[in-house]
Design a protein around this motif. Structure first.
Motif, short mmCIF file in Angstrom:
data_model
loop_
_atom_site.label_atom_id
_atom_site.label_comp_id
_atom_site.label_asym_id
_atom_site.label_seq_id
_atom_site.Cartn_x
_atom_site.Cartn_y
_atom_site.Cartn_z
N SER A 3 48.15 87.73 51.38
CA SER A 3 49.15 87.26 52.37
C SER A 3 49.96 86.33 51.45
O SER A 3 51.42 86.36 51.79
CB SER A 3 48.55 86.22 53.31
OG SER A 3 47.73 86.84 54.21
N SER A 4 49.43 85.63 50.38
CA SER A 4 50.40 84.96 49.68
C SER A 4 51.50 85.70 48.78
O SER A 4 52.55 85.69 48.80
CB SER A 4 49.46 84.21 48.55
OG SER A 4 50.45 83.89 47.51
N LEU A 5 50.76 86.90 48.05
CA LEU A 5 51.65 87.97 47.66
C LEU A 5 52.64 88.58 48.42
O LEU A 5 53.86 88.74 48.14
CB LEU A 5 50.70 89.11 46.76
CG LEU A 5 49.91 88.84 45.73
CD1 LEU A 5 48.86 89.81 45.32
CD2 LEU A 5 50.78 88.28 44.50
N GLU A 6 52.42 88.85 49.55
CA GLU A 6 53.42 89.45 50.56
C GLU A 6 54.31 88.36 50.97
O GLU A 6 55.72 88.90 51.09
CB GLU A 6 52.66 89.97 52.15
CG GLU A 6 52.00 91.29 51.81
CD GLU A 6 50.97 91.31 53.06
OE1 GLU A 6 51.20 91.02 53.98
OE2 GLU A 6 49.93 92.18 52.87
N ALA A 7 53.86 87.20 51.36
CA ALA A 7 54.93 86.15 51.51
C ALA A 7 56.04 86.22 50.46
O ALA A 7 57.20 85.89 50.82
CB ALA A 7 54.19 84.88 51.85
N GLY A 8 55.34 86.09 49.21
CA GLY A 8 56.24 85.98 48.04
C GLY A 8 57.32 87.07 48.08
O GLY A 8 58.58 87.00 47.69
#
Lengths: 167, 431
Positions: free
Chosen positions: A110-115
């Protein structure tokens, strides 16, 4: 070395969650009094509260997990806590670590996607990516801490906070 | 539908095997959703559900109200409440028991825990009652029953959790809990008075105190009464949302405790940590419960139960009584929070389909699960009391509790027959 690192992390997390909680109460108190008495609310109070809440919960997750403070049904404790049932406690520790590991792994995604999509909060446009990364690290730390405590140290490294004298 | 049934059975088995409830719910939900849909969906719902809960402004009410309760508890409120209530009620027959009941209601409303109330009041009020010749049964039963009162009186964390699970308005739930909570207190006090009149030896009368003493006894509780009135009044008049009320309550509690010299840095550290630990434990079960409610929805179990119930022709009050019987039975072996987390998502669609008000149902369900805290064989409040007072036999406490259990069942019947008891204040506030 491992124990020193553990105590350093524990102290760091405790102070961070205490500060976040205190700031959350202070800004909410200031927002309501400011709005009603001076017609001057705090802009972005929802965003700030939500982010602080997430920090409190995920600072506390490794501590609560290792202190064994998750809500359990203790009806069969007398039977399940006996030495002959130690294998069940191992299974439970592994199951909890797997779930925490999954939480960590999925939040990392999720963190990578949000970035990648520059996901931000509604009012203050705070980036979500770093917050999700913190949540992922906290969940992974909880899993590792639980396994380290259960299989290597074999004793509770964190005691639940003292409830103090309520009289 | 069969996956839904298996999921509930699996959660119950895992929980009874001492897997923490939040982890039981998460494990079963992940496996269940993976079976119904696919693993990718299950794994994508996991962080989505958790971030929805943790990034919810409404849920921030939980830690702030818990902090407020922890701070007020540390200011010695339990003893002050008991002293003040005794100044007003001590001269009536059964006065010490009545005072204990009022103190229990106030303390449990603030600290939010039936167990903590039973443990604390057993130290504050039990020795006084015994030294004045109150019977063991009445003294212990008063404390055990009194601990259950605060769960409905705002701020109630369990009602916040119910509100999140059923997407009901938390402010309305708080307002709806006021009258049933106070009704519980009045009915318990009536019960004590009746016991004292029918059997005067169990509860002797105390001395009447003059108004000067009564008013000065309020010195220790005014801040508590002020915070309580501000929260209820503010919510009723729609001055602020529940989260804002929690911020105000916690802020004032911290200020009052600091100004009265009862909040050292050490105490502040302790209450902050205690609050955070309790909140995180609550959040973790909530993550599980929210994912589990998604599984229940995907499995079609709630719809299946609805169809079965409609086909069987069970409806109206009969259906409510059937559901409450399930809650009462489960309450004998499970914590009320656990029951609400697992079973409310299952029954709430049924309740809505039958045209009942979910706010009213929340109040009724909480009363039903709290009755279980004082009923045999597991009645947790009784065992908490037993740990604090090891010389009192469990059978004596349960025997003493019988009139209180009957009073509770009567209150439940009143709430079912007259839903207005819970809802009229909500309607009046424009909710």
């Amino acid at each position: 070395m491992a124990k020193r690192l553990f105590h350093l992390l524990k102290t760091l997390l405790e102070y961070l969650l205490m500060i976040c909680l205190l700031v959350m109460v202070t800004i909410n108190f200031a927002d309501v009094t400011g709005r009603h008495l001076f017609n001057h609310p705090i802009y972005g109070i929802h965003d700030l509260t939500e982010h602080l809440m997430a920090l409190v919960v995920f600072c506390g997750l490794p501590l609560v997990t290792m202190a064994g403070m998750h809500l359990t049904v203790d009806l069969l404790d007398r039977f399940l806590q006996s030495p002959s049932m130690r294998w069940l406690q191992h299974v439970i520790a592994v199951l909890m670590a797997v779930i925490l590991g999954l939480i960590g792994w999925t939040f990392l995604q999720s963190s990578l996607e949000a970035g990648a999509i520059a996901d931000v909060s509604n009012e203050l446009r705070l980036p979500r990516g770093p917050l999700y990364l913190f949540m992922a690290i906290s969940a992974l730390l909880s899993a590792l801490g639980l396994l380290y405590q259960h299989f290597l140290v074999n004793e509770k490294l964190i005691t639940p906070p003292d409830h103090g004298d309520a009289l | 539908m069969s996956i839904g049934i298996l999921a509930i059975v699996a959660v119950l088995i895992l929980s009874f095997l001492r897997v923490p409830l939040g982890f039981s719910l998460l494990t079963v939900s992940l496996v269940g959703i993976a079976l119904i849909m696919d693993t990718e969906v299950a794994l994508s719902l996991l962080p989505m559900t958790i971030s929805e809960a943790v990034l919810s402004y409404e849920l921030a009410v939980v830690p702030m109200f818990i902090l407020m309760g922890n701070v007020i508890s540390r200011t010695g409120i339990s003893r002050d409440l008991f002293t003040s209530a005794n100044a007003f009620f001590g001269h009536i027959r059964g006065g010490l028991s009545l005072s204990t009941m009022v103190a229990c209601a106030g303390f449990s409303a603030v600290c939010g825990s039936s167990y903590a109330t039973a443990a604390t009041m057993s130290k504050v009020a039990y020795p006084s009652m015994r030294s004045y010749g109150y019977s063991e049964g009445l003294a212990t039963a008063t404390i055990a029953a009194g601990g259950t009162l605060g769960i409905l009186i705002p701020p109630s964390i369990i009602l916040v959790i119910y509100g999140i699970l059923t997407q009901s308005n938390i402010g309305d739930l708080f307002i709806a809990g006021v009258v049933p909570g106070l009704l519980g207190l009045v009915m318990y006090m009536g019960c004590i008075y009746l016991i004292s009149v029918l059997n005067p030896a169990t509860a002797p009368q105390g001395e009447r105190m003059d108004w000067k003493i009564r008013l000065s006894s309020l010195k220790g509780v005014w801040s508590f009464l002020f915070i309580f009135a501000l929260i209820i009044g503010g919510l009723y008049l729609k001055w602020f949302s529940p989260t804002e009320a929690a911020g105000i309550g916690a802020g004032i509690a911290l200020l009052v405790a600091a100004l009265s010299g009862k909040l050292s840095l050490k105490t502040l550290r302790e209450v902050l940590l205690e609050t955070a630990y309790t909140s995180v434990a609550l959040y973790s079960v909530l993550f599980g419960a929210l994912l589990f409610s998604k599984l229940i929805s995907y499995s079609g179990l709630a719809d299946g139960i609805l169809e079965t119930v409609q086909a069987a022709g069970v409806e109206g009050v009969g259906l409510i009584i059937m559901i409450l019987l399930v809650f009462l039975l489960l309450g004998c072996v499970m914590d009320s929070l656990a029951i609400i987390l697992i079973f409310v998502p299952l029954f709430s669609p049924l309740i809505m389909a039958q045209g009942f008000d979910l706010v009213w149902f929340g109040i009724v369900v909480v009363v039903a699960t709290e009755i279980a805290l004082i009923t045999p064989p597991i009645g947790m409040n009784v065992f908490v009391l037993r740990a604090a007072l090891p010389d009192v036999p469990v059978a004596t406490v349960f025997k003493g509790l019988l009139p209180f259990i009957m009073t509770d069942v009567l209150r439940l019947a009143l709430l079912i027959t007259f839903p207005g008891i819970a809802l009229w204040l909500v309607a009046l506030s424009g909710g």
